[in-house]
Design a protein around this motif. Structure first.
Motif, PDB file in Angstrom:
ATOM      1  N   ALA A  10      53.908  35.478  54.673  1.00  0.00           N
ATOM      2  CA  ALA A  10      53.001  34.968  53.640  1.00  0.00           C
ATOM      3  C   ALA A  10      51.533  35.196  53.955  1.00  0.00           C
ATOM      4  CB  ALA A  10      53.262  33.474  53.428  1.00  0.00           C
ATOM      5  N   TYR A  11      51.228  35.562  55.208  1.00  0.00           N
ATOM      6  CA  TYR A  11      49.830  35.763  55.612  1.00  0.00           C
ATOM      7  C   TYR A  11      49.432  37.236  55.589  1.00  0.00           C
ATOM      8  CZ  TYR A  11      52.778  36.323  59.749  1.00  0.00           C
ATOM      9  OH  TYR A  11      53.788  36.682  60.574  1.00  0.00           O
ATOM     10  N   CYS A  12      50.414  38.144  55.539  1.00  0.00           N
ATOM     11  CA  CYS A  12      50.155  39.542  55.878  1.00  0.00           C
ATOM     12  C   CYS A  12      50.054  40.442  54.647  1.00  0.00           C
ATOM     13  CB  CYS A  12      51.257  40.043  56.803  1.00  0.00           C
ATOM     14  SG  CYS A  12      50.985  41.744  57.347  1.00  0.00           S
TER      15      CYS A  12
ATOM     16  N   GLN B  49      51.867  50.590  66.266  1.00  0.00           N
ATOM     17  CA  GLN B  49      52.087  49.386  65.470  1.00  0.00           C
ATOM     18  C   GLN B  49      52.533  49.760  64.061  1.00  0.00           C
ATOM     19  OE1 GLN B  49      49.083  46.257  64.007  1.00  0.00           O
ATOM     20  NE2 GLN B  49      49.719  45.501  66.004  1.00  0.00           N
ATOM     21  N   ALA B  50      53.345  48.894  63.447  1.00  0.00           N
ATOM     22  CA  ALA B  50      53.830  49.151  62.085  1.00  0.00           C
ATOM     23  C   ALA B  50      54.378  47.877  61.469  1.00  0.00           C
ATOM     24  CB  ALA B  50      54.949  50.199  62.121  1.00  0.00           C
ATOM     25  N   GLY B  51      54.571  47.923  60.150  1.00  0.00           N
ATOM     26  CA  GLY B  51      55.388  46.919  59.489  1.00  0.00           C
ATOM     27  C   GLY B  51      56.827  47.118  59.953  1.00  0.00           C
TER      28      GLY B  51
ATOM     29  N   LEU C  42      54.435  41.120  70.377  1.00  0.00           N
ATOM     30  CA  LEU C  42      55.058  40.415  69.254  1.00  0.00           C
ATOM     31  C   LEU C  42      54.494  38.994  69.245  1.00  0.00           C
ATOM     32  CD1 LEU C  42      57.498  40.709  67.125  1.00  0.00           C
ATOM     33  CD2 LEU C  42      58.783  39.355  68.773  1.00  0.00           C
ATOM     34  N   ARG C  43      53.598  38.724  68.318  1.00  0.00           N
ATOM     35  CA  ARG C  43      53.003  37.385  68.292  1.00  0.00           C
ATOM     36  C   ARG C  43      54.023  36.370  67.775  1.00  0.00           C
ATOM     37  NH1 ARG C  43      47.067  38.176  65.534  1.00  0.00           N
ATOM     38  NH2 ARG C  43      46.063  39.386  67.194  1.00  0.00           N
ATOM     39  N   PHE C  44      53.971  35.155  68.333  1.00  0.00           N
ATOM     40  CA  PHE C  44      54.827  34.104  67.756  1.00  0.00           C
ATOM     41  C   PHE C  44      54.144  33.496  66.532  1.00  0.00           C
ATOM     42  CE2 PHE C  44      52.613  32.123  71.415  1.00  0.00           C
ATOM     43  CZ  PHE C  44      51.941  31.079  70.784  1.00  0.00           C
ATOM     44  N   GLU C  45      52.893  33.866  66.302  1.00  0.00           N
ATOM     45  CA  GLU C  45      52.090  33.526  65.111  1.00  0.00           C
ATOM     46  C   GLU C  45      51.691  32.045  65.034  1.00  0.00           C
ATOM     47  OE1 GLU C  45      51.115  36.210  64.012  1.00  0.00           O
ATOM     48  OE2 GLU C  45      52.713  37.683  63.892  1.00  0.00           O
ATOM     49  N   THR C  46      52.657  31.140  65.126  1.00  0.00           N
ATOM     50  CA  THR C  46      52.357  29.708  65.278  1.00  0.00           C
ATOM     51  C   THR C  46      53.558  29.069  65.964  1.00  0.00           C
ATOM     52  OG1 THR C  46      52.071  27.571  64.181  1.00  0.00           O
ATOM     53  CG2 THR C  46      53.143  29.270  62.891  1.00  0.00           C
TER      54      THR C  46
ATOM     55  N   ASP D 201      65.174  34.685  66.496  1.00  0.00           N
ATOM     56  CA  ASP D 201      63.778  34.579  66.101  1.00  0.00           C
ATOM     57  C   ASP D 201      62.898  35.251  67.148  1.00  0.00           C
ATOM     58  OD1 ASP D 201      63.427  32.845  68.156  1.00  0.00           O
ATOM     59  OD2 ASP D 201      63.162  31.063  66.913  1.00  0.00           O
ATOM     60  N   ARG D 202      61.598  35.153  66.917  1.00  0.00           N
ATOM     61  CA  ARG D 202      60.679  35.895  67.785  1.00  0.00           C
ATOM     62  C   ARG D 202      60.756  35.417  69.233  1.00  0.00           C
ATOM     63  NH1 ARG D 202      55.656  38.643  64.892  1.00  0.00           N
ATOM     64  NH2 ARG D 202      56.954  39.667  63.357  1.00  0.00           N
ATOM     65  N   ARG D 203      61.034  34.115  69.389  1.00  0.00           N
ATOM     66  CA  ARG D 203      61.130  33.595  70.760  1.00  0.00           C
ATOM     67  C   ARG D 203      62.312  34.220  71.488  1.00  0.00           C
ATOM     68  NH1 ARG D 203      58.497  28.538  70.628  1.00  0.00           N
ATOM     69  NH2 ARG D 203      59.271  28.079  72.688  1.00  0.00           N
TER      70      ARG D 203
ATOM     71  N   TYR E 131      42.684  34.040  61.555  1.00  0.00           N
ATOM     72  CA  TYR E 131      43.395  34.339  60.307  1.00  0.00           C
ATOM     73  C   TYR E 131      42.362  34.685  59.233  1.00  0.00           C
ATOM     74  CZ  TYR E 131      45.323  33.325  55.724  1.00  0.00           C
ATOM     75  OH  TYR E 131      45.650  33.402  54.396  1.00  0.00           O
ATOM     76  N   LEU E 132      42.595  35.805  58.551  1.00  0.00           N
ATOM     77  CA  LEU E 132      41.696  36.238  57.476  1.00  0.00           C
ATOM     78  C   LEU E 132      42.493  36.267  56.178  1.00  0.00           C
ATOM     79  CD1 LEU E 132      40.053  39.298  59.321  1.00  0.00           C
ATOM     80  CD2 LEU E 132      39.217  36.960  59.195  1.00  0.00           C
ATOM     81  N   PRO E 133      42.128  35.464  55.177  1.00  0.00           N
ATOM     82  CA  PRO E 133      42.916  35.407  53.943  1.00  0.00           C
ATOM     83  C   PRO E 133      42.927  36.760  53.234  1.00  0.00           C
ATOM     84  CG  PRO E 133      41.220  33.679  53.983  1.00  0.00           C
ATOM     85  CD  PRO E 133      40.962  34.575  55.154  1.00  0.00           C
TER      86      PRO E 133
HETATM   87  N1  SAH Z   1      55.064  44.054  62.041  1.00  0.00           N
HETATM   88  C1  SAH Z   1      54.474  43.778  63.351  1.00  0.00           C
HETATM   89  C2  SAH Z   1      52.991  44.095  63.387  1.00  0.00           C
HETATM   90  C3  SAH Z   1      52.205  43.184  62.464  1.00  0.00           C
HETATM   91  S1  SAH Z   1      50.477  43.364  62.423  1.00  0.00           S
HETATM   92  C4  SAH Z   1      54.728  42.349  63.691  1.00  0.00           C
HETATM   93  O1  SAH Z   1      54.983  41.555  62.787  1.00  0.00           O
HETATM   94  O2  SAH Z   1      54.667  41.999  64.866  1.00  0.00           O
HETATM   95  C5  SAH Z   1      49.973  42.547  63.886  1.00  0.00           C
HETATM   96  C6  SAH Z   1      49.430  41.141  63.752  1.00  0.00           C
HETATM   97  O3  SAH Z   1      48.463  41.047  62.726  1.00  0.00           O
HETATM   98  C7  SAH Z   1      50.437  40.088  63.349  1.00  0.00           C
HETATM   99  O4  SAH Z   1      51.223  39.696  64.434  1.00  0.00           O
HETATM  100  C8  SAH Z   1      49.550  38.964  62.818  1.00  0.00           C
HETATM  101  O5  SAH Z   1      49.275  37.997  63.824  1.00  0.00           O
HETATM  102  C9  SAH Z   1      48.256  39.683  62.451  1.00  0.00           C
HETATM  103  N2  SAH Z   1      47.943  39.447  61.031  1.00  0.00           N
HETATM  104  C10 SAH Z   1      48.748  39.628  59.972  1.00  0.00           C
HETATM  105  N3  SAH Z   1      48.147  39.186  58.843  1.00  0.00           N
HETATM  106  C11 SAH Z   1      46.936  38.706  59.216  1.00  0.00           C
HETATM  107  C12 SAH Z   1      45.839  38.091  58.511  1.00  0.00           C
HETATM  108  N4  SAH Z   1      45.884  37.867  57.194  1.00  0.00           N
HETATM  109  N5  SAH Z   1      44.754  37.712  59.229  1.00  0.00           N
HETATM  110  C13 SAH Z   1      44.688  37.934  60.549  1.00  0.00           C
HETATM  111  N6  SAH Z   1      45.672  38.492  61.269  1.00  0.00           N
HETATM  112  C14 SAH Z   1      46.794  38.878  60.611  1.00  0.00           C
END
Ligand code: SAH
Length: 355
Positions: free
Chosen positions: A58-60, A97-99, A149-153, A172-174, A223-225
């Motif tokens: 939802a953030y990407c 890096q990629a989707g 691989l970020r756990f993001e939160t 999951d990512r963990r 985080y950048l919207p």
């Molecule tokens: N598909 C890969 C690479 C994603 S891009 C993956 O999911 O790991 C890498 C990082 O960009 C993500 O892990 C996330 O933390 C960051 N990212 C994604 N959307 C973002 C946003 N809106 N603002 C800031 N960082 C973001």
């Protein structure tokens, strides 16, 4: 060395609003960085190999629901040429890096890793999202060195809301981070600072989770919207309990605390920081504990389309030109360009401990 901050101290620091006290903390972290990993800044050449993605984060901005976005994929021969450019510009590592793009099968990625090892001779970091353990094992065998691989939160409820799981996945990512460790990768992870819905206490937990996971690399960024995402479309009212989006000082404070908790970790000054503050973001990150920079080598057209967050159009030149400017900027603040692969000292220590 200053003692690592405990939970209460971290909770106070992330909420600190006094600019003088805040920059005092960044300076302490800068001192620990210098004592523990020195003045070398390692360059990682970032190559965004595809913006195709099957996920709905939802953030990407490249999430599968963003149908208006033109999709691209770099072919392996192009990636090898870009990696050569990166190598020549003193990047000891390339980051692919990629989707989450099924075209990049286990085999295609493994072939590319082998070519990068033989034809270019660089350390290879992968950042390709969630993949089956068979792929991870195969890529490690092909020579991949690191995985990001970020756990993001760390807030599980929030995570599930913003990161809908794939059907029939069951991992999951963990779980994946544990697999990566077992397979002998240098493991990188991290989180988003100011993800909507995350509180100051969540941020404290996220910082501490990085230590618990004993990471070799920690990548965090504001985080950048993005307007074409479910989260970016709705503007939440300001809530004093929540960490704001696009918050540079809080990101720098989090980086500084991470440097104090994990003194020898690799810590990048991330691209998102440079986008929020093109003039001084890089320097600010490097003075708050960071020792890594990731210049982008993706060609202009594709780089704009790898729009995980807005602002990539204005990010300035890519490739060798970008490295030249980074080099000038880091020399101006008394740092040097690192040589070699720039493996985190903590990783070597863990390997020796295991031997
Ligand atoms: N598909 C890969 C690479 C994603 S891009 C993956 O999911 O790991 C890498 C990082 O960009 C993500 O892990 C996330 O933390 C960051 N990212 C994604 N959307 C973002 C946003 N809106 N603002 C800031 N960082 C973001």
């Amino acid at each position: 060395m200053p003692p690592p901050p405990d939970r209460d101290e971290i909770a106070r620091w992330v909420r600190e609003r006094d600019p003088r006290r805040r920059s005092g903390l960044w300076e302490v972290a800068d001192g620990v960085r210098q004592a523990q990993v020195g003045d070398e800044v390692h360059l990682r050449g970032l190559i965004e190999i595809s913006n195709h993605c099957v996920r709905h984060c939802a953030y990407c901005g490249i999430n599968a629901g963003h149908r208006a976005l033109a999709r691209y994929r770099l072919d392996p021969a192009t990636v090898v040429v870009l990696a050569q450019d990166a190598r020549e510009a003193d990047c000891g590592t390339v980051v692919l890096q990629a989707g989450e793009d099924p075209w990049w099968t286990g085999e295609r990625v493994a072939d590319l890793i082998r070519r990068l090892k033989v034809e270019v001779g660089v350390a290879v970091t992968l950042s390709l999202g969630e993949r089956p353990v068979e792929d991870l094992a195969r890529w490690r065998e092909a020579g991949a060195d690191r995985y990001l691989l970020r756990f993001e939160t760390g807030n599980q409820d929030l995570y599930r809301r913003v990161h809908p799981p794939q059907r029939d996945w069951g991992r999951d990512r963990r779980d994946q981070l544990a697999d990566l460790r077992r397979l002998g990768y240098e493991v990188g992870s991290g989180f988003l600072v100011g993800l909507p819905g995350s509180t100051w206490d969540d941020l404290v937990d996220d910082i501490l989770l990085c230590r618990e996971l004993d990471l070799d690399m920690v990548g965090i960024g504001p985080y950048l919207p993005h307007p074409m995402t479910p989260l970016g479309r709705t503007v939440a009212p300001a809530d004093p309990e929540q960490v704001p989006a696009a918050d540079v000082p809080t990101t720098l404070t989090s980086m500084a605390l991470l440097r104090l908790l994990l003194p020898t970790v690799n810590l990048p000054a991330t691209t998102a920081l440079g986008i929020l503050d093109p003039v001084e973001g890089l320097e600010a990150g490097l003075r708050a504990g960071a020792n890594i920079v990731m210049p982008d080598f993706t060609p202009d057209t594709e780089r704009r389309l790898y729009s995980i967050y807005p602002g990539k159009e204005g990010a300035g030149p890519a490739g060798a030109e970008r490295v030249a400017s980074i080099r000038r900027r880091l020399i101006a603040i008394g740092r040097t360009v690192g040589t070699g692969a720039g493996t985190a000292p903590v990783w070597h220590r863990r390997r020796e401990g295991a031997a």
